[in-house]
Scaffold this active site. Structure first.
Site, PDB file in Angstrom:
ATOM      1  N   ASP A  95       0.846  -1.205   0.000  1.00  0.00           N
ATOM      2  CA  ASP A  95       0.000   0.000   0.000  1.00  0.00           C
ATOM      3  C   ASP A  95       0.876   1.249   0.000  1.00  0.00           C
ATOM      4  O   ASP A  95       2.103   1.157   0.114  1.00  0.00           O
ATOM      5  CB  ASP A  95      -0.969  -0.018   1.199  1.00  0.00           C
ATOM      6  CG  ASP A  95      -0.250   0.045   2.551  1.00  0.00           C
ATOM      7  OD1 ASP A  95       0.529   0.993   2.761  1.00  0.00           O
ATOM      8  OD2 ASP A  95      -0.468  -0.845   3.397  1.00  0.00           O
ATOM      9  N   HIS A 110       8.508  -5.576  -1.122  1.00  0.00           N
ATOM     10  CA  HIS A 110       7.620  -6.540  -1.802  1.00  0.00           C
ATOM     11  C   HIS A 110       6.813  -5.894  -2.931  1.00  0.00           C
ATOM     12  O   HIS A 110       5.807  -6.454  -3.365  1.00  0.00           O
ATOM     13  CB  HIS A 110       6.682  -7.215  -0.789  1.00  0.00           C
ATOM     14  CG  HIS A 110       7.386  -8.171   0.136  1.00  0.00           C
ATOM     15  ND1 HIS A 110       6.830  -8.650   1.301  1.00  0.00           N
ATOM     16  CD2 HIS A 110       8.618  -8.741   0.055  1.00  0.00           C
ATOM     17  CE1 HIS A 110       7.685  -9.478   1.892  1.00  0.00           C
ATOM     18  NE2 HIS A 110       8.776  -9.534   1.165  1.00  0.00           N
ATOM     19  N   GLY A 176       4.361  -4.590  13.348  1.00  0.00           N
ATOM     20  CA  GLY A 176       3.198  -5.182  12.670  1.00  0.00           C
ATOM     21  C   GLY A 176       3.524  -6.262  11.657  1.00  0.00           C
ATOM     22  O   GLY A 176       2.878  -6.341  10.618  1.00  0.00           O
ATOM     23  N   SER A 178       4.469 -10.621  11.292  1.00  0.00           N
ATOM     24  CA  SER A 178       4.383 -11.867  12.062  1.00  0.00           C
ATOM     25  C   SER A 178       5.675 -12.670  12.062  1.00  0.00           C
ATOM     26  O   SER A 178       5.777 -13.652  12.792  1.00  0.00           O
ATOM     27  CB  SER A 178       3.260 -12.737  11.478  1.00  0.00           C
ATOM     28  OG  SER A 178       3.592 -13.088  10.143  1.00  0.00           O
ATOM     29  N   GLU A 204       0.926  -8.923  18.884  1.00  0.00           N
ATOM     30  CA  GLU A 204       1.272 -10.133  19.645  1.00  0.00           C
ATOM     31  C   GLU A 204       2.720 -10.485  19.310  1.00  0.00           C
ATOM     32  O   GLU A 204       3.242 -10.020  18.298  1.00  0.00           O
ATOM     33  CB  GLU A 204       0.341 -11.279  19.242  1.00  0.00           C
ATOM     34  CG  GLU A 204       0.368 -11.543  17.762  1.00  0.00           C
ATOM     35  CD  GLU A 204      -0.823 -12.350  17.249  1.00  0.00           C
ATOM     36  OE1 GLU A 204      -0.733 -12.851  16.120  1.00  0.00           O
ATOM     37  OE2 GLU A 204      -1.819 -12.457  17.978  1.00  0.00           O
TER      38      GLU A 204
HETATM   39  C1  BJW Z   1      -0.930  -5.695  14.420  1.00  0.00           C
HETATM   40  C2  BJW Z   1      -2.159  -5.099  14.304  1.00  0.00           C
HETATM   41  C3  BJW Z   1      -2.254  -3.827  14.814  1.00  0.00           C
HETATM   42  C4  BJW Z   1      -2.371  -6.986  13.451  1.00  0.00           C
HETATM   43  N1  BJW Z   1      -1.198  -3.256  15.374  1.00  0.00           N
HETATM   44  N2  BJW Z   1       0.109  -5.117  14.991  1.00  0.00           N
HETATM   45  C5  BJW Z   1      11.745 -22.109   3.996  1.00  0.00           C
HETATM   46  C6  BJW Z   1      12.394 -21.467   5.040  1.00  0.00           C
HETATM   47  C7  BJW Z   1      12.721 -20.116   4.949  1.00  0.00           C
HETATM   48  C8  BJW Z   1      12.385 -19.378   3.828  1.00  0.00           C
HETATM   49  C9  BJW Z   1      11.745 -20.018   2.797  1.00  0.00           C
HETATM   50  C10 BJW Z   1      11.428 -21.357   2.883  1.00  0.00           C
HETATM   51  N3  BJW Z   1      10.791 -21.713   1.733  1.00  0.00           N
HETATM   52  C11 BJW Z   1      10.697 -20.607   0.947  1.00  0.00           C
HETATM   53  C12 BJW Z   1      11.274 -19.573   1.577  1.00  0.00           C
HETATM   54  C13 BJW Z   1      11.373 -18.174   1.110  1.00  0.00           C
HETATM   55  C14 BJW Z   1      10.028 -17.497   1.096  1.00  0.00           C
HETATM   56  C15 BJW Z   1       9.403 -17.580   2.481  1.00  0.00           C
HETATM   57  O1  BJW Z   1       9.718 -16.821   3.367  1.00  0.00           O
HETATM   58  N4  BJW Z   1       8.473 -18.502   2.673  1.00  0.00           N
HETATM   59  C16 BJW Z   1       7.856 -18.669   3.981  1.00  0.00           C
HETATM   60  C17 BJW Z   1       6.360 -18.853   3.817  1.00  0.00           C
HETATM   61  C18 BJW Z   1       8.547 -19.826   4.680  1.00  0.00           C
HETATM   62  N5  BJW Z   1      10.301 -16.119   0.749  1.00  0.00           N
HETATM   63  C19 BJW Z   1      10.345 -15.715  -0.517  1.00  0.00           C
HETATM   64  O2  BJW Z   1      10.103 -16.460  -1.445  1.00  0.00           O
HETATM   65  C20 BJW Z   1      10.782 -14.291  -0.740  1.00  0.00           C
HETATM   66  N6  BJW Z   1      11.843 -14.256  -1.662  1.00  0.00           N
HETATM   67  C21 BJW Z   1      13.021 -14.791  -1.362  1.00  0.00           C
HETATM   68  O3  BJW Z   1      13.269 -15.386  -0.338  1.00  0.00           O
HETATM   69  O4  BJW Z   1      13.944 -14.550  -2.306  1.00  0.00           O
HETATM   70  C22 BJW Z   1      15.203 -15.125  -2.172  1.00  0.00           C
HETATM   71  C23 BJW Z   1      15.405 -15.924  -3.366  1.00  0.00           C
HETATM   72  C24 BJW Z   1      14.553 -15.777  -4.399  1.00  0.00           C
HETATM   73  C25 BJW Z   1      14.740 -16.524  -5.516  1.00  0.00           C
HETATM   74  C26 BJW Z   1      15.785 -17.398  -5.569  1.00  0.00           C
HETATM   75  C27 BJW Z   1      16.637 -17.539  -4.515  1.00  0.00           C
HETATM   76  C28 BJW Z   1      16.458 -16.787  -3.423  1.00  0.00           C
HETATM   77  C29 BJW Z   1       9.648 -13.479  -1.345  1.00  0.00           C
HETATM   78  C30 BJW Z   1       8.558 -13.251  -0.362  1.00  0.00           C
HETATM   79  C31 BJW Z   1       7.388 -12.516  -1.014  1.00  0.00           C
HETATM   80  C32 BJW Z   1       6.253 -12.299  -0.028  1.00  0.00           C
HETATM   81  N7  BJW Z   1       5.120 -11.837  -0.722  1.00  0.00           N
HETATM   82  C33 BJW Z   1       3.898 -11.525   0.036  1.00  0.00           C
HETATM   83  C34 BJW Z   1       2.714 -11.277  -0.950  1.00  0.00           C
HETATM   84  C35 BJW Z   1       2.982 -10.163  -1.915  1.00  0.00           C
HETATM   85  C36 BJW Z   1       2.517  -8.820  -1.451  1.00  0.00           C
HETATM   86  C37 BJW Z   1       1.010  -8.683  -1.370  1.00  0.00           C
HETATM   87  O5  BJW Z   1       0.259  -9.398  -2.044  1.00  0.00           O
HETATM   88  O6  BJW Z   1       0.595  -7.831  -0.586  1.00  0.00           O
HETATM   89  O7  BJW Z   1       4.117 -10.413   0.893  1.00  0.00           O
HETATM   90  S1  BJW Z   1       3.380 -12.821   1.143  1.00  0.00           S
HETATM   91  C38 BJW Z   1       2.767 -11.753   2.382  1.00  0.00           C
HETATM   92  O8  BJW Z   1       3.525 -11.974   3.614  1.00  0.00           O
HETATM   93  C39 BJW Z   1       3.102 -10.311   1.912  1.00  0.00           C
HETATM   94  C40 BJW Z   1       3.637  -9.705   3.177  1.00  0.00           C
HETATM   95  O9  BJW Z   1       4.458  -8.590   2.877  1.00  0.00           O
HETATM   96  C41 BJW Z   1       4.364 -10.839   3.852  1.00  0.00           C
HETATM   97  C42 BJW Z   1       4.569 -10.647   5.326  1.00  0.00           C
HETATM   98  O10 BJW Z   1       3.357 -10.613   6.011  1.00  0.00           O
HETATM   99  P1  BJW Z   1       3.185  -9.682   7.302  1.00  0.00           P
HETATM  100  O11 BJW Z   1       3.290  -8.272   6.913  1.00  0.00           O
HETATM  101  O12 BJW Z   1       4.086 -10.155   8.367  1.00  0.00           O
HETATM  102  O13 BJW Z   1       1.652  -9.938   7.661  1.00  0.00           O
HETATM  103  P2  BJW Z   1       1.008 -11.045   8.636  1.00  0.00           P
HETATM  104  O14 BJW Z   1      -0.442 -11.082   8.377  1.00  0.00           O
HETATM  105  O15 BJW Z   1       1.731 -12.322   8.549  1.00  0.00           O
HETATM  106  O16 BJW Z   1       1.266 -10.462  10.112  1.00  0.00           O
HETATM  107  C43 BJW Z   1       0.653  -9.289  10.580  1.00  0.00           C
HETATM  108  C44 BJW Z   1       1.140  -9.023  11.997  1.00  0.00           C
HETATM  109  O17 BJW Z   1       0.577  -7.788  12.432  1.00  0.00           O
HETATM  110  C45 BJW Z   1       0.695 -10.085  13.013  1.00  0.00           C
HETATM  111  O18 BJW Z   1       1.803 -10.456  13.830  1.00  0.00           O
HETATM  112  C46 BJW Z   1      -0.378  -9.391  13.851  1.00  0.00           C
HETATM  113  O19 BJW Z   1      -0.346  -9.776  15.219  1.00  0.00           O
HETATM  114  C47 BJW Z   1       0.046  -7.952  13.725  1.00  0.00           C
HETATM  115  N8  BJW Z   1      -1.059  -7.014  13.837  1.00  0.00           N
HETATM  116  N9  BJW Z   1      -3.025  -6.023  13.654  1.00  0.00           N
HETATM  117  C48 BJW Z   1      -0.034  -3.972  15.445  1.00  0.00           C
HETATM  118  N10 BJW Z   1      -3.438  -3.162  14.749  1.00  0.00           N
END
Ligand code: BJW
Length: 234
Positions: A95, A110, A176, A178, A204
């Protein structure tokens, strides 16, 4: 906090925009409800079903017009404006609420909802309308446009600049997020290894809460302004 704090890096995630009305990803009513994550957030899914993925991002792009930055976004902009050293925000959010609150030194690791990318040339352009099946790229005859979003398996943006800043910062603040998604979930460990004080501000404890010296749990709209006031008064 004992050492003098100069440069600050702030990582933000979906939780900072929650009080603005944007859904987080992993809450029970989160963004992926109705969509399996692998149906919308991988390049393979986009190749398989571009219309579904475009619809998902078109809806979120349209929703941006209806939301406003909240007190947490404004507090970070105030910090950047008044802090005598560097403040860099690295956001995982696609956003534009940080920029609308006034933040300037900002990396969208991202991608951005309000940009699109040519599938042939990779050129990025501002894009405020829907991406439709017949949306052709202005940059090439062959290419189409895709959302400028980093999906799973794709390299996040500006990683060199981010790691450089993490290694030089004295204070790392995570807000904010996880701690589910890498490489962002590893930033606290990297900053800490280089001597930074690490603070988590989240509703959390995150999955990587053990990487932080200090944690404050609560709503971002309340705890971020309070934390920023404390820093500016220090
Ligand atoms: C509040 C609140 C309030 C609520 N006040 N707080 C195995 C082990 C390790 C890594 C990997 C693995 N297998 C694969 C991987 C890598 C992979 C990965 O991490 N996978 C995991 C699932 C394990 N990562 C990737 O692929 C990344 N690229 C990469 O590693 O490249 C290296 C590489 C690439 C190629 C070749 C070789 C190397 C890319 C990651 C892309 C993530 N994309 C997304 C979607 C796109 C964007 C979109 O559509 O908007 O990005 S996924 C989604 O998760 C989004 C977010 O940015 C991202 C993180 O989420 P976030 O922001 O943490 O949200 P939530 O909902 O999870 O948490 C919210 C938090 O807020 C909570 O804690 C609440 O408590 C809190 N909260 N209200 C304060 N009012």
């Amino acid at each position: 906090m004992k050492k003098e704090l100069r440069n600050i890096v702030i990582l933000t995630g979906a939780g900072i925009s929650a009080e603005s009305g944007l859904k987080t990803f992993r809450a029970s009513d989160g963004l992926w409800e109705g969509h399996r994550i692998e149906d919308v957030a991988t390049p393979e899914a986009y190749e398989r079903n571009p219309d579904l993925v475009n619809e998902f991002y078109n809806a979120r792009r349209a929703q941006l017009k209806e939301v406003e930055p909240n007190a947490a976004h404004f507090a970070l902009a105030k910090l950047e404006e008044n802090w005598p050293f560097d403040v860099l925000i690295v956001t995982q959010n696609v956003d534009d609420l940080h920029e609308r609150a006034g933040s300037k030194n900002l990396i969208h690791m991202h991608g951005e909802l309000l940009k699109s990318r040519c599938t042939e040339t990779q050129l990025v352009t501002d894009w405020h309308q829907d991406i439709l099946p017949d949306t052709i790229s202005p940059y090439s005859k062959e290419g189409t446009l895709r959302p400028h979003i980093v999906w799973f398996g794709e390299m996040p943006l500006e990683m060199g600049r981010i790691y450089d800043a993490l290694r030089k910062c004295d204070l790392f603040i995570s807000i904010g997020t996880s701690g589910n998604v890498y490489p962002a979930a590893g930033f606290a460990q990297e900053a800490r290894r280089k001597g930074a004080h690490c603070v988590e501000l989240n509703l959390e404890p995150s999955l990587n809460a053990h990487d932080f010296h200090e944690s404050v749990n609560g709503l971002a709209g309340e705890i971020v302004p309070k934390f920023v006031e404390g820093l500016l008064a220090s």
